[in-house]
Design a protein around this motif. Structure first.
Motif, PDB file in Angstrom:
ATOM      1  N   ALA A 102       0.745  -1.619  -0.220  1.00 49.23           N
ATOM      2  CA  ALA A 102      -0.491   0.045  -0.024  1.00 49.23           C
ATOM      3  C   ALA A 102       0.615   1.439   0.021  1.00 49.23           C
ATOM      4  N   LEU A 103       1.867   1.249   0.540  1.00 51.54           N
ATOM      5  CA  LEU A 103       2.573   1.868   0.887  1.00 51.54           C
ATOM      6  C   LEU A 103       3.422   2.727  -0.542  1.00 51.54           C
ATOM      7  N   PHE A 104       3.850   1.541  -0.562  1.00 53.02           N
ATOM      8  CA  PHE A 104       4.374   1.597  -2.394  1.00 53.02           C
ATOM      9  C   PHE A 104       3.791   2.180  -3.571  1.00 53.02           C
ATOM     10  N   ARG A 105       2.174   1.748  -3.724  1.00 55.13           N
ATOM     11  CA  ARG A 105       1.457   2.091  -4.242  1.00 55.13           C
ATOM     12  C   ARG A 105       1.795   3.851  -3.817  1.00 55.13           C
ATOM     13  N   LEU A 106       0.847   4.057  -2.964  1.00 53.46           N
ATOM     14  CA  LEU A 106       1.255   5.240  -2.766  1.00 53.46           C
ATOM     15  C   LEU A 106       1.472   6.125  -2.859  1.00 53.46           C
ATOM     16  N   GLY A 107       2.954   6.489  -3.180  1.00 52.96           N
ATOM     17  CA  GLY A 107       4.442   6.595  -2.923  1.00 52.96           C
ATOM     18  C   GLY A 107       4.392   6.516  -3.895  1.00 52.96           C
ATOM     19  N   GLY A 108       3.971   6.323  -5.549  1.00 48.20           N
ATOM     20  CA  GLY A 108       3.396   6.400  -7.164  1.00 48.20           C
ATOM     21  C   GLY A 108       4.331   4.750  -7.738  1.00 48.20           C
ATOM     22  N   GLY A 109       5.257   3.468  -6.610  1.00 46.67           N
ATOM     23  CA  GLY A 109       5.100   2.845  -7.119  1.00 46.67           C
ATOM     24  C   GLY A 109       4.272   1.639  -8.016  1.00 46.67           C
ATOM     25  N   HIS A 110       5.218   1.664  -9.033  1.00 50.07           N
ATOM     26  CA  HIS A 110       4.877  -0.156  -9.674  1.00 50.07           C
ATOM     27  C   HIS A 110       4.863  -1.141 -10.390  1.00 50.07           C
ATOM     28  N   ARG A 111       5.038  -2.153 -10.593  1.00 46.32           N
ATOM     29  CA  ARG A 111       5.340  -3.527 -10.629  1.00 46.32           C
ATOM     30  C   ARG A 111       4.931  -4.397 -11.712  1.00 46.32           C
ATOM     31  N   ARG A 119      10.264  -8.291   1.268  1.00 47.06           N
ATOM     32  CA  ARG A 119      11.133  -8.559   0.811  1.00 47.06           C
ATOM     33  C   ARG A 119      11.823  -8.118  -0.649  1.00 47.06           C
ATOM     34  N   ARG A 120      10.600  -7.832  -1.504  1.00 43.62           N
ATOM     35  CA  ARG A 120      11.386  -6.946  -2.232  1.00 43.62           C
ATOM     36  C   ARG A 120      11.438  -5.112  -2.393  1.00 43.62           C
ATOM     37  N   TRP A 121      11.687  -4.854  -1.895  1.00 41.87           N
ATOM     38  CA  TRP A 121      11.020  -3.703  -1.454  1.00 41.87           C
ATOM     39  C   TRP A 121      12.439  -2.814  -1.789  1.00 41.87           C
ATOM     40  N   ASP A 122      13.744  -2.757  -1.682  1.00 41.21           N
ATOM     41  CA  ASP A 122      14.900  -2.539  -2.011  1.00 41.21           C
ATOM     42  C   ASP A 122      14.809  -2.809  -3.034  1.00 41.21           C
ATOM     43  N   ASP A 123      14.460  -3.975  -4.208  1.00 45.96           N
ATOM     44  CA  ASP A 123      14.742  -3.895  -4.962  1.00 45.96           C
ATOM     45  C   ASP A 123      13.910  -2.692  -5.926  1.00 45.96           C
ATOM     46  N   ASP A 124      12.451  -3.229  -6.043  1.00 48.44           N
ATOM     47  CA  ASP A 124      11.537  -2.260  -6.375  1.00 48.44           C
ATOM     48  C   ASP A 124      11.732  -0.933  -5.908  1.00 48.44           C
ATOM     49  N   VAL A 125      12.615  -0.201  -5.374  1.00 49.82           N
ATOM     50  CA  VAL A 125      11.875   1.060  -4.711  1.00 49.82           C
ATOM     51  C   VAL A 125      13.274   2.195  -5.639  1.00 49.82           C
ATOM     52  N   LYS A 126      14.783   0.773  -6.319  1.00 47.20           N
ATOM     53  CA  LYS A 126      15.713   0.938  -6.932  1.00 47.20           C
ATOM     54  C   LYS A 126      15.063   1.375  -8.915  1.00 47.20           C
ATOM     55  N   THR A 128      11.652   1.747  -9.515  1.00 47.58           N
ATOM     56  CA  THR A 128      10.937   2.501  -9.130  1.00 47.58           C
ATOM     57  C   THR A 128      11.071   3.628  -7.847  1.00 47.58           C
ATOM     58  N   PRO A 129      11.635   4.749  -8.090  1.00 45.09           N
ATOM     59  CA  PRO A 129      11.588   5.764  -7.148  1.00 45.09           C
ATOM     60  C   PRO A 129      11.226   6.138  -6.568  1.00 45.09           C
ATOM     61  N   LEU A 130      10.704   6.005  -5.211  1.00 48.72           N
ATOM     62  CA  LEU A 130       9.159   6.625  -4.755  1.00 48.72           C
ATOM     63  C   LEU A 130       9.120   8.153  -4.399  1.00 48.72           C
ATOM     64  N   SER A 131       8.163   9.315  -4.552  1.00 50.26           N
ATOM     65  CA  SER A 131       7.876   9.901  -4.019  1.00 50.26           C
ATOM     66  C   SER A 131       6.927  10.323  -2.969  1.00 50.26           C
ATOM     67  N   VAL A 132       8.061   9.574  -1.570  1.00 51.85           N
ATOM     68  CA  VAL A 132       7.162   9.900  -0.381  1.00 51.85           C
ATOM     69  C   VAL A 132       8.033   9.911   0.834  1.00 51.85           C
ATOM     70  N   PRO A 133       7.458  11.534   1.387  1.00 50.89           N
ATOM     71  CA  PRO A 133       8.480  11.680   2.130  1.00 50.89           C
ATOM     72  C   PRO A 133       8.846  10.880   3.592  1.00 50.89           C
ATOM     73  N   ALA A 134      10.154  11.827   4.294  1.00 48.85           N
ATOM     74  CA  ALA A 134      10.727  10.961   4.604  1.00 48.85           C
ATOM     75  C   ALA A 134      10.413   9.380   5.663  1.00 48.85           C
TER      76      ALA A 134
END
Length: 214
Positions: A102-111, A119-126, A128-134
């Motif tokens: 849910a957090l990934f989606r709200l930050g604009g992430g997409h798979r 467990r896949r968060w780091d690879d997916d964020v690389k 699809t960089p997220l526009s999520v406040p720190a």
């Protein structure tokens, strides 16, 4: 069927997810809020599954709720315990993964297929960089915590490990699960990890209710 007055439905997590949804929909975000909220609601349902699993162990071990207890009283205790523990651990890992998705989606992430998980968060964020406040993105740092590692290891242990069990008719519960290198009784363990999972969910919802502020 009348509800048991001693056991009102616990909808606090689902209510919290709905509250987050109402807040996010007022922000007119450019991301798919509905998809993220479905994931967050799914996490709430899985938290309920973990609590139900702990409750089943209590019903089996004590003289509470005779009707429910009698429906499982003829099951082998060791198999009953393992089924409930497996349900609890799986549900909690799934709940946390759905929160991350849910957090990934709200930050604009997409798979391209499926949803992300811790467990896949780091690879997916690389990818699809997220526009999520720190402050919001820091929630996912729990993937590096010892508590999450212990939960994941215990889930893998309960789900995939081959066990040899000797059952003694009439004996009390004796099943234990390795958690962080310590052998833990299942009643105490399922209660503690259910509370841990619920706290992570509530922490994320509290953060989302401040979205998009830092």
């Amino acid at each position: 069927m009348d509800q048991n007055p001693l056991l009102p439905p616990d909808t606090a997590d689902l209510d919290l997810a709905n509250q987050v949804g109402q807040h996010l929909k007022t922000l007119q975000l450019s991301v798919d809020v509905d998809a993220a909220l479905e994931l967050l609601s799914g996490a709430a349902y899985n938290l309920a599954g973990a609590r139900i699993a702990h409750g089943l162990l209590r019903w089996k071990a004590h003289d509470d709720y005779d009707t429910i207890r009698s429906s499982v009283a003829n099951e082998q205790w060791d198999l009953f315990e393992m089924a409930a523990v497996d349900m609890c651990l799986r549900s909690l890992v799934t709940a946390l993964d759905l929160c991350a998705a849910a957090l990934f989606r709200l930050g604009g992430g997409h798979r391209s297929s499926g949803e992300t998980d811790l467990r896949r968060w780091d690879d997916d964020v690389k990818r699809t960089p997220l526009s999520v406040p720190a402050r919001q993105s820091e929630w996912a740092d729990l993937r590096r915590s010892s508590e999450y590692k212990n939960l994941l290891d215990s889930r893998n242990d309960a789900t995939h490990r081959r066990r040899q069990v000797t059952a003694v008719v009439g004996a009390s519960a004796a099943l234990s699960i390795d958690y962080g290198g310590t052998s833990r009784g299942v009643l105490q363990l399922t209660e503690e990890i259910s509370e841990y999972g619920r706290k992570q969910f509530q922490d994320l919802c509290a953060i989302l209710l401040t979205w998009p502020r830092e």
